[in-house]
Design a protein around this motif. Sequence first.
Motif, PDB file in Angstrom:
ATOM      1  N   UNK A  33       0.799  -1.216   0.000  1.00 37.08           N
ATOM      2  CA  UNK A  33       0.000   0.000   0.000  1.00 37.08           C
ATOM      3  C   UNK A  33       0.833   1.268   0.000  1.00 37.08           C
ATOM      4  N   UNK A  34       0.375   2.276   0.758  1.00 35.23           N
ATOM      5  CA  UNK A  34       1.062   3.571   0.787  1.00 35.23           C
ATOM      6  C   UNK A  34       2.447   3.493   1.421  1.00 35.23           C
ATOM      7  N   UNK A  35       2.653   2.533   2.319  1.00 36.02           N
ATOM      8  CA  UNK A  35       3.967   2.410   2.957  1.00 36.02           C
ATOM      9  C   UNK A  35       5.001   1.790   2.030  1.00 36.02           C
ATOM     10  N   UNK A  36       4.552   1.131   0.974  1.00 34.70           N
ATOM     11  CA  UNK A  36       5.474   0.597  -0.017  1.00 34.70           C
ATOM     12  C   UNK A  36       6.221  -0.638   0.442  1.00 34.70           C
ATOM     13  N   UNK A  37       7.275  -0.950  -0.270  1.00 36.34           N
ATOM     14  CA  UNK A  37       8.130  -2.095   0.036  1.00 36.34           C
ATOM     15  C   UNK A  37       9.500  -1.588   0.460  1.00 36.34           C
ATOM     16  N   UNK A  38      10.021  -2.136   1.543  1.00 37.73           N
ATOM     17  CA  UNK A  38      11.320  -1.687   2.064  1.00 37.73           C
ATOM     18  C   UNK A  38      11.904  -2.797   2.930  1.00 37.73           C
ATOM     19  N   UNK A  39      12.977  -2.459   3.642  1.00 40.41           N
ATOM     20  CA  UNK A  39      13.610  -3.436   4.526  1.00 40.41           C
ATOM     21  C   UNK A  39      14.430  -4.485   3.810  1.00 40.41           C
ATOM     22  N   UNK A  40      14.959  -4.139   2.648  1.00 40.48           N
ATOM     23  CA  UNK A  40      15.743  -5.102   1.876  1.00 40.48           C
ATOM     24  C   UNK A  40      17.126  -5.278   2.510  1.00 40.48           C
ATOM     25  N   UNK A  41      17.592  -6.525   2.558  1.00 42.83           N
ATOM     26  CA  UNK A  41      18.908  -6.824   3.137  1.00 42.83           C
ATOM     27  C   UNK A  41      19.906  -7.325   2.092  1.00 42.83           C
ATOM     28  N   UNK A  42      19.399  -7.895   1.001  1.00 41.49           N
ATOM     29  CA  UNK A  42      20.287  -8.500   0.010  1.00 41.49           C
ATOM     30  C   UNK A  42      19.942  -8.022  -1.391  1.00 41.49           C
ATOM     31  N   UNK A  43      20.961  -8.012  -2.240  1.00 41.88           N
ATOM     32  CA  UNK A  43      20.793  -7.710  -3.655  1.00 41.88           C
ATOM     33  C   UNK A  43      21.488  -8.804  -4.442  1.00 41.88           C
TER      34      UNK A  43
END
Length: 355
Positions: free
Chosen positions: A167-177
């Motif tokens: 939703x409005x908060x989106x996607x985040x908190x990624x640790x790896x690429x």
Amino acid sequence: MTRLRPWLPLIGIGVFAIVLLGVAPAVLSMHWINNLGKYCCYAIVAVGIGLAWGRGGMLVMGQGVFFGLGAYAMAMHLSLETAGPDKIPTFMILYDPLAPLPAFWEPFRNGAFTLVVIVVAPIVVASILGFALFKRRVKGAYFAILTQALAVALATLVSSTIRETGGDTGLSGFKYFFGYVLDDDRNKLMLFFIAAGILVACLLVVWQLNRSRFGELLLATRDAEERVRFLGYDPANIKLTAFVIAAVMASIGGAMFVPIVGIITPQEIGASASILMIAGVALGGRASLFGPALGAMAIGWGQSSLASSWPGGWVYLLGLLFVVVTLFLPKGLASVVDRIRGIVPRGGAEKGVAS
């Protein structure tokens, strides 16, 4: 000098690459390297807009759609990579711990599939949209409004699907690429090099397209569409090609934006974000090679730097700057060089007059 003139843009790209890939990492802190990487993502989008708008005359005010396609595809993969095998992202657990992973998320566990989607999805969407609009000869303000409406629709859709997209908060908190730890400064520098390298590659692609037969036809379509049709070419196909190329660049820029910034929300893909992309291109000079990229990087710097120190007024300053440039420099800041050349007399001309 006359022999070198056709190659001056290529030389300029080389100098730009040296500054971006060599000088900047040597003199800037990691904080500014990360910011510069974000500006490069905006610039990648702007280079595509410069091709479609500056060269093709198509005011593409909905590039947030394609930016969002690439960004959310990458964010979904990074969210699943962070969650681990056979697990679901944290934000989904908060809403319903027992709910299964949505079916359309599952393929994004695969990195190769994600990269393919980042390139193929904008091609499919832009081809369908472009074919529907260009074959019906929709252009000008109608084309701009329709493309922007799609950006608004996509942002609204993402905002309303909290369970599937955050939703409005989106996607985040990624640790790896793709297996690399994002908190490591060496990996942050690697991401910057990837984004900067893609930007340089996009400049090379547009430079080659502009000097090719396709570039000549695109310019002719912008200035005299009926004459191009009379010569046996279909202007719709020419516009469609440029539109699709711009869409792919926007998607790639969005995909790189996610690991560099660490978050993607509907605000980054909606109408306001699309307008900022257009504003950067107009500021730098939509018809030039470097103008769109430099203008977008300047707007990105203003958004991140001035917004923190002057959150209530930087937008007004941007609007004032945009109005001034539109009134006095309709071709953007890139036209300042040409104006200076017109003011400063040439040595050869002065000798001719004296003789």
